[in-house]
Design an enzyme around this catalytic site. Structure first.
Site, PDB file in Angstrom:
ATOM      1  N   ARG A 238     -43.414  44.552   8.347  1.00 36.57           N
ATOM      2  CA  ARG A 238     -42.260  44.375   7.450  1.00 36.57           C
ATOM      3  C   ARG A 238     -41.103  43.719   8.212  1.00 36.57           C
ATOM      4  O   ARG A 238     -41.228  43.433   9.403  1.00 36.57           O
ATOM      5  CB  ARG A 238     -41.828  45.726   6.895  1.00 36.57           C
ATOM      6  CG  ARG A 238     -41.278  46.641   7.969  1.00 36.57           C
ATOM      7  CD  ARG A 238     -40.817  47.966   7.404  1.00 36.57           C
ATOM      8  NE  ARG A 238     -39.776  48.527   8.221  1.00 36.57           N
ATOM      9  CZ  ARG A 238     -39.479  49.820   8.260  1.00 36.57           C
ATOM     10  NH1 ARG A 238     -40.163  50.680   7.528  1.00 36.57           N
ATOM     11  NH2 ARG A 238     -38.493  50.243   9.023  1.00 36.57           N
ATOM     12  N   GLY A 239     -40.020  43.524   7.496  1.00 37.17           N
ATOM     13  CA  GLY A 239     -38.765  43.064   8.111  1.00 37.17           C
ATOM     14  C   GLY A 239     -38.905  41.754   8.882  1.00 37.17           C
ATOM     15  O   GLY A 239     -39.593  40.813   8.442  1.00 37.17           O
ATOM     16  N   ILE A 240     -38.267  41.719  10.028  1.00 39.42           N
ATOM     17  CA  ILE A 240     -38.232  40.486  10.828  1.00 39.42           C
ATOM     18  C   ILE A 240     -39.642  40.113  11.295  1.00 39.42           C
ATOM     19  O   ILE A 240     -40.016  38.940  11.296  1.00 39.42           O
ATOM     20  CB  ILE A 240     -37.269  40.681  12.027  1.00 39.42           C
ATOM     21  CG1 ILE A 240     -35.831  40.869  11.508  1.00 39.42           C
ATOM     22  CG2 ILE A 240     -37.352  39.501  12.982  1.00 39.42           C
ATOM     23  CD1 ILE A 240     -34.815  41.240  12.587  1.00 39.42           C
ATOM     24  N   ASP A 259     -49.153  46.463  13.940  1.00 40.17           N
ATOM     25  CA  ASP A 259     -48.163  47.483  13.569  1.00 40.17           C
ATOM     26  C   ASP A 259     -48.833  48.845  13.622  1.00 40.17           C
ATOM     27  O   ASP A 259     -50.053  48.935  13.849  1.00 40.17           O
ATOM     28  CB  ASP A 259     -47.573  47.203  12.168  1.00 40.17           C
ATOM     29  CG  ASP A 259     -46.121  47.686  12.054  1.00 40.17           C
ATOM     30  OD1 ASP A 259     -45.888  48.899  12.238  1.00 40.17           O
ATOM     31  OD2 ASP A 259     -45.223  46.865  11.810  1.00 40.17           O
ATOM     32  N   TYR A 373     -30.635  52.508  22.477  1.00 43.49           N
ATOM     33  CA  TYR A 373     -31.070  51.221  21.919  1.00 43.49           C
ATOM     34  C   TYR A 373     -30.530  50.049  22.750  1.00 43.49           C
ATOM     35  O   TYR A 373     -31.260  49.125  23.120  1.00 43.49           O
ATOM     36  CB  TYR A 373     -30.589  51.139  20.470  1.00 43.49           C
ATOM     37  CG  TYR A 373     -30.980  49.903  19.708  1.00 43.49           C
ATOM     38  CD1 TYR A 373     -32.267  49.743  19.222  1.00 43.49           C
ATOM     39  CD2 TYR A 373     -30.048  48.899  19.444  1.00 43.49           C
ATOM     40  CE1 TYR A 373     -32.625  48.612  18.483  1.00 43.49           C
ATOM     41  CE2 TYR A 373     -30.392  47.766  18.711  1.00 43.49           C
ATOM     42  CZ  TYR A 373     -31.688  47.634  18.236  1.00 43.49           C
ATOM     43  OH  TYR A 373     -32.028  46.512  17.517  1.00 43.49           O
ATOM     44  N   LYS A 377     -32.402  47.060  24.758  1.00 46.04           N
ATOM     45  CA  LYS A 377     -32.251  45.655  24.371  1.00 46.04           C
ATOM     46  C   LYS A 377     -31.669  44.822  25.516  1.00 46.04           C
ATOM     47  O   LYS A 377     -31.966  43.633  25.644  1.00 46.04           O
ATOM     48  CB  LYS A 377     -31.393  45.556  23.096  1.00 46.04           C
ATOM     49  CG  LYS A 377     -32.075  46.170  21.873  1.00 46.04           C
ATOM     50  CD  LYS A 377     -33.410  45.487  21.575  1.00 46.04           C
ATOM     51  CE  LYS A 377     -34.113  45.998  20.342  1.00 46.04           C
ATOM     52  NZ  LYS A 377     -35.404  45.350  20.078  1.00 46.04           N
TER      53      LYS A 377
HETATM   54  P1  NAD Z   1     -37.982  47.275  10.838  1.00 40.43           P
HETATM   55  O1  NAD Z   1     -37.766  48.720  11.073  1.00 40.43           O
HETATM   56  O2  NAD Z   1     -37.856  46.756   9.431  1.00 40.43           O
HETATM   57  O3  NAD Z   1     -39.433  46.849  11.378  1.00 40.43           O
HETATM   58  C1  NAD Z   1     -39.895  47.240  12.644  1.00 40.43           C
HETATM   59  C2  NAD Z   1     -41.412  47.278  12.618  1.00 40.43           C
HETATM   60  O4  NAD Z   1     -41.865  47.725  13.913  1.00 40.43           O
HETATM   61  C3  NAD Z   1     -41.955  48.244  11.574  1.00 40.43           C
HETATM   62  O5  NAD Z   1     -42.951  47.646  10.787  1.00 40.43           O
HETATM   63  C4  NAD Z   1     -42.502  49.377  12.434  1.00 40.43           C
HETATM   64  O6  NAD Z   1     -43.602  50.074  11.839  1.00 40.43           O
HETATM   65  C5  NAD Z   1     -42.906  48.638  13.709  1.00 40.43           C
HETATM   66  N1  NAD Z   1     -43.032  49.569  14.823  1.00 40.43           N
HETATM   67  C6  NAD Z   1     -42.173  50.559  15.176  1.00 40.43           C
HETATM   68  N2  NAD Z   1     -42.678  51.290  16.180  1.00 40.43           N
HETATM   69  C7  NAD Z   1     -43.884  50.749  16.475  1.00 40.43           C
HETATM   70  C8  NAD Z   1     -44.897  51.089  17.410  1.00 40.43           C
HETATM   71  N3  NAD Z   1     -44.761  52.146  18.228  1.00 40.43           N
HETATM   72  N4  NAD Z   1     -46.020  50.337  17.444  1.00 40.43           N
HETATM   73  C9  NAD Z   1     -46.176  49.289  16.612  1.00 40.43           C
HETATM   74  N5  NAD Z   1     -45.245  48.929  15.690  1.00 40.43           N
HETATM   75  C10 NAD Z   1     -44.121  49.654  15.618  1.00 40.43           C
HETATM   76  O7  NAD Z   1     -36.994  46.531  11.813  1.00 40.43           O
HETATM   77  P2  NAD Z   1     -36.431  45.025  11.805  1.00 40.43           P
HETATM   78  O8  NAD Z   1     -35.033  45.083  11.319  1.00 40.43           O
HETATM   79  O9  NAD Z   1     -37.387  44.096  11.171  1.00 40.43           O
HETATM   80  O10 NAD Z   1     -36.345  44.755  13.387  1.00 40.43           O
HETATM   81  C11 NAD Z   1     -37.306  44.026  14.117  1.00 40.43           C
HETATM   82  C12 NAD Z   1     -36.806  43.837  15.542  1.00 40.43           C
HETATM   83  O11 NAD Z   1     -35.544  43.166  15.510  1.00 40.43           O
HETATM   84  C13 NAD Z   1     -36.568  45.148  16.289  1.00 40.43           C
HETATM   85  O12 NAD Z   1     -36.938  44.986  17.641  1.00 40.43           O
HETATM   86  C14 NAD Z   1     -35.077  45.342  16.167  1.00 40.43           C
HETATM   87  O13 NAD Z   1     -34.565  46.146  17.214  1.00 40.43           O
HETATM   88  C15 NAD Z   1     -34.601  43.922  16.257  1.00 40.43           C
HETATM   89  N6  NAD Z   1     -33.265  43.706  15.692  1.00 40.43           N
HETATM   90  C16 NAD Z   1     -33.024  43.845  14.363  1.00 40.43           C
HETATM   91  C17 NAD Z   1     -31.745  43.619  13.881  1.00 40.43           C
HETATM   92  C18 NAD Z   1     -31.412  43.715  12.413  1.00 40.43           C
HETATM   93  O14 NAD Z   1     -30.282  43.453  12.064  1.00 40.43           O
HETATM   94  N7  NAD Z   1     -32.336  44.065  11.535  1.00 40.43           N
HETATM   95  C19 NAD Z   1     -30.716  43.271  14.755  1.00 40.43           C
HETATM   96  C20 NAD Z   1     -30.992  43.158  16.104  1.00 40.43           C
HETATM   97  C21 NAD Z   1     -32.279  43.362  16.550  1.00 40.43           C
END
Ligand code: NAD
Length: 467
Positions: A238-240, A259, A373, A377
Site C-alpha cells: 500500500r501507500g508509497i 510485504d 523514527y 531515517k
Molecule cells: P504505509 O504505512 O502506508 O506503508 C508501509 C508498508 O510497509 C505497509 O504496507 C506495511 O505493511 C509495510 N511494512 C511494515 N513493516 C514491515 C515489515 N516488517 N516487513 C515488510 N513490510 C512491512 O506507509 P507509507 O506512508 O507508504 O510510507 C512508506 C515509506 O515512506 C516508509 O519508510 C515511511 O517511513 C516513508 N515516509 C513516508 C512519509 C509520508 O508522508 N507518508 C514521509 C516520509 C517518509
C-alpha cells in the site's frame, strides 16, 4: 487516504475569492506526469555565466525531445550548438517571446564571488517569464573540487541562491541546483536534467544533487528506461510502496513486491495487476534473508532494490516503551542494513545495480515524538554515505529519497492541526502524492543515472520545516 479539502476548496470560484480576501494560502494542484507528455517542459530558456562548460550538455539533453530552446546572452554559442544538435532555437526577447516552460542556467563558469553577478543578470529578467508549473535548474561545480578558494566560495553560494529562488518562485515552479563533476559528460547528466525539467519532479524543489562521472558504460537512452529490470520493493502492499511498484511496472520493469504476510491479499492483487511476483515476508525476521536470496538466485538477481517498508511508533522519549523503540529500529534501519549486506555478500545486485533507501525529512530536521523514527531515517542517510563508495566500486549506486508530507494512511493518522501544518508549510502549499516519491526513485534507479550516487533527495515541495 485523507482528502486535502482545503486545496479543493481554494480552487473553486468561491474558495478562491474567500481565500484571496482573507490572505490565506492559495495553492494550486500540481501538474504531474501523464502518459504521452513531452519529456521536458518547453520551451527551455538557456543561459550561461562566462566560461561555463555545460552548454553543450544542455543542448544535447534537449535533442530528441520536442522542446524548443530560447537563449539569453552570448556567454555560450547557443545558435551554433542548437544547429549542431538539431534543436530549434531563438534568442529570448522578454515580453515578446512568450513564456518559457523551464530555464537552465550554467553557473559552472562562476569562478569568484564577484562573478555571482551573472545570476542576477539572468534571473532578474527571466524569472517572471517562466510559466506556472515550470522548472528551473542551476548547474554548478562541486565546491570541494574547485581549483581555488574564490571558486569554492562562489560555487557554494549557488546553494543559498537556488534554495531561496525555490521559496520565492511560487506558481508551482520547482528549482534545483545540480552540481556536475568536471569529468562528467553530457550523457552522465541527461537523465538528471530531464527529470528536473519534467512534470515528474513536481514535488521536488530546493534540492542540491551531485552528478559524478559514471564508473560504467552508460546504456543507450530508451523510451522505457526500466524495461526488463528486476526490482524488489519492500512495503509494497500500500501507500508509497504500492506507487513505487506501479511506476516501475509502467516503465516495463519486473516487480517483486514484498510485504508482511498480514498484507497478503493486497500484495497478491498488486502483483497480479502488475504482472509481477510477491514475497510475503516480515523483513525483521532474519529468516527472510534466505527467501529473498533464493528469489534472487532463481531469477537472476535484482537490478534495483527499494527499501521502502517503514513504520512509526510516535511518543516522546520519556514515555516511549522499549518495544516502540525496538520495532521502529528493526523495520526502518536494521532490516534494510541486514538485507543489503546479504544481497551484496551473495552478489545478488546486478551490474549497474541500484539501491534506494527511503528516509524522511524527520531524519534531517528531527520531529517531536519521533526520536526513534528520526534516528532510523537519519541512519538511512548514514547507510547511503557509508555504502556509496563501496557500490561505486561495483558499478552500482545507492541513494535515498527523503519524503516530506505525503498523502498516505501514515499521514492521515496525524492529528488535524499538525497535518494541516505539514500540508501547507512548503513552497507548493500542499502535500505530495505517493507517485511523487515513486517518480523520484525511478530517476535515481535509471540505468543512465549511474553518475548519481550518494545523494539524498527530499520529495517535500521544499518543506519550510527543516533544511
Ligand atoms: P504505509 O504505512 O502506508 O506503508 C508501509 C508498508 O510497509 C505497509 O504496507 C506495511 O505493511 C509495510 N511494512 C511494515 N513493516 C514491515 C515489515 N516488517 N516487513 C515488510 N513490510 C512491512 O506507509 P507509507 O506512508 O507508504 O510510507 C512508506 C515509506 O515512506 C516508509 O519508510 C515511511 O517511513 C516513508 N515516509 C513516508 C512519509 C509520508 O508522508 N507518508 C514521509 C516520509 C517518509
Amino acid at each position: 487516504m485523507m482528502a486535502d479539502r482545503y486545496l479543493a476548496f481554494a480552487n473553486r470560484p468561491v474558495g478562491r475569492f474567500l481565500t484571496g480576501r482573507l490572505g490565506l494560502p492559495q495553492p494550486r494542484p500540481l501538474l504531474r506526469h501523464a502518459e504521452g507528455q513531452p519529456a521536458v517542459i518547453g520551451p527551455v530558456l538557456a543561459g550561461s555565466a562566462p566560461g561555463g562548460r555545460l552548454a553543450e550538455a544542455v543542448v544535447a539533453t534537449l535533442a530528441g525531445t520536442p522542446a524548443a530552446m530560447l537563449f539569453e546572452g552570448d556567454a555560450a554559442d547557443w545558435p551554433g550548438l542548437a544547429a549542431r544538435h538539431g534543436v530549434m532555437a531563438a534568442r529570448f526577447l522578454p515580453g515578446q517571446s512568450g513564456r518559457a516552460g523551464s530555464a537552465v542556467f550554467d553557473a559552472t563558469g562562476i569562478a569568484d564571488p564577484a562573478g555571482l553577478d551573472a545570476l542576477y543578470t539572468f534571473f532578474h529578467h527571466c524569472v517572471r517569464e517562466i510559466a506556472p508549473d515550470g522548472r528551473i535548474v542551476v548547474l554548478g561545480a562541486p565546491p570541494e573540487t574547485c581549483a581555488d578558494a574564490d571558486a569554492r566560495i562562489a560555487q557554494r553560494a549557488l546553494e543559498g541562491f537556488t534554495r531561496s529562488l525555490g521559496k520565492e518562485a511560487r506558481r508551482n515552479i520547482a528549482v534545483q541546483l545540480v552540481r556536475v563533476a568536471a569529468d562528467a559528460d553530457a550523457a552522465a547528466l541527461d537523465s538528471t536534467l530531464r527529470f528536473f525539467l519534467s512534470r515528474r519532479s513536481a514535488y521536488v524543489s530546493g534540492q542540491v544533487v551531485h552528478v559524478a562521472a559514471p564508473v560504467v558504460d552508460l546504456p543507450e537512452a530508451a523510451p522505457r528506461a526500466h524495461r526488463g529490470r528486476r526490482v524488489l520493493v519492500t512495503g509494497a502492499a500500500r501507500g508509497i510502496g504500492a506507487a513505487i511498484a506501479e511506476a516501475f511496472a509502467r516503465e516495463g520493469a519486473k516487480v517483486v513486491a514484498l510485504d508482511v504476510p498480514q498484507a497478503g491479499a493486497d500484495l497478491l492483487s498488486l502483483a497480479q495487476r502488475l504482472g509481477g511476483s510477491r514475497l510475503a515476508l516480515d523483513i525483521t525476521d532474519p529468516a527472510s534473508d534466505a527467501v529473498i536470496l533464493e528469489d534472487a538466485a532463481t531469477h537472476g538477481g535484482y537490478d534495483v532494490v527499494v527499501h521502502n517498508a517503514g513504520i512509526t511508533r510516535d511518543r516522546t522519549i520519556a514515555r516511549m516503551s522499549r518495544a516502540e523503540w525496538d520495532q521502529v529500529m528493526q523495520v526502518n534501519l536494521l532490516a534494510p542494513l541486514r538485507i543489503t549486506e546479504a544481497l551484496l555478500g551473495a552478489g545478488a545486485l546486478g551490474p549497474n545495480g541500484r539501491i534506494v533507501g527511503v528516509s524522511s525529512i524527520a531524519g534531517i530536521a528531527g520531529n517531536l515524538g519521533q526520536t526513534n523514527y528520526a534516528a532510523t531515517k537519519a541512519g538511512v542517510i548514514g547507510m547511503v554515505d557509508a555504502l556509496a563508495p563501496r557500490l561505486a566500486a561495483r558499478g552500482a549506486t545507492i541513494n535515498a529519497v527523503a519524503p516530506g508530507f505525503i498523502e498516505t494512511r501514515m499521514t492521515a493518522a496525524i492529528p488535524f492541526a499538525i497535518r494541516e501544518a505539514g500540508r501547507r508549510m512548503n513552497a507548493m502549499g500542499q502535500g505530495g502524492l505517493p507517485e511523487d516519491v515513486a517518480e523520484t526513485i525511478l530517476w535515481l534507479a535509471e540505468p543512465r543515472s549511474a553518475g548519481v550516487n550518494g545523494n539524498i533527495v527530499r520529495v517535500c515541495g521544499q518543506s519550510l520545516l527543516g533544511a
